[in-house]
Motif scaffolding. Sequence first.
Motif, mmCIF file in Angstrom:
data_model
loop_
_atom_site.group_PDB
_atom_site.id
_atom_site.type_symbol
_atom_site.label_atom_id
_atom_site.label_comp_id
_atom_site.label_asym_id
_atom_site.label_seq_id
_atom_site.Cartn_x
_atom_site.Cartn_y
_atom_site.Cartn_z
ATOM 1 N N PRO A 169 27.562 2.465 61.932
ATOM 2 C CA PRO A 169 28.139 3.629 61.245
ATOM 3 C C PRO A 169 29.157 3.209 60.183
ATOM 4 O O PRO A 169 29.266 3.845 59.128
ATOM 5 C CB PRO A 169 28.795 4.422 62.381
ATOM 6 N N TYR A 170 29.912 2.156 60.471
ATOM 7 C CA TYR A 170 30.892 1.598 59.533
ATOM 8 C C TYR A 170 30.740 0.080 59.559
ATOM 9 O O TYR A 170 30.426 -0.506 60.591
ATOM 10 C CB TYR A 170 32.324 1.958 59.930
ATOM 11 N N SER A 178 30.931 5.110 55.822
ATOM 12 C CA SER A 178 30.672 6.331 56.587
ATOM 13 C C SER A 178 29.288 6.267 57.218
ATOM 14 O O SER A 178 28.392 5.606 56.682
ATOM 15 C CB SER A 178 30.765 7.564 55.683
ATOM 16 N N PRO A 179 29.080 6.944 58.351
ATOM 17 C CA PRO A 179 27.752 6.979 58.966
ATOM 18 C C PRO A 179 26.731 7.570 57.994
ATOM 19 O O PRO A 179 26.960 8.615 57.396
ATOM 20 C CB PRO A 179 27.941 7.896 60.180
#
Length: 199
Positions: free
Chosen positions: A143-144, A182-183
């Motif tokens: 996701p990050y 960001s995801p």
Amino acid sequence: MELKKTQALLARLYTDEPFRKAFIADPAQAAAEYKLNYAELDQLAELAVGPAKTFSFALIRKRFGQIVNHLPATRRVLRRQTWDAFRAFAGQYNPKGIGRHLDDAIAFANFLGGKQITQMDAPPWWPLILGYELPSLKALAAPYYFKLKLYRHDILQLYHNSGDPAADYTGRPQLVIWAKFSPGGRVRHRHFFPRWWPG
């Protein structure tokens, strides 16, 4: 044999090449945990040397095609050895769910980065290519993500020339950054040429 056990055994025969080979060589020993009778062993042995073998090979080829799409430069430098290494890897890891091809590629890259590093007939710089491709995959899967790596020479030039065994790892030092903020966001991948280099 219970339906669940039958399904589990069939799945292994179709997807786990080392197990299928062991089963063909000695069905009773390989499948001892499933407690099969002689009739069941005979039926599955016929399946293992026929449809299961054909399907398994097709499945492995499809997996391999997905993986090398994620590791194009590693494939260029290792050539046929990429396929040979994948055959050894495929039975050890069974990807599942959404993103399984990406997870498969990451797992295979980690496999190559283990004991396989010293076993490959390839230029001494080939692990740099694998290490350069892996962060992008990890970033896509996470996701990050943030990674910074310093290269003593021009890794981008080496990446583009990775299909040439005579290529040299030369040129200016590079600072490479991989980032995902960001995801579902885009993976940012940047190269910089620092004026000062440590050491």
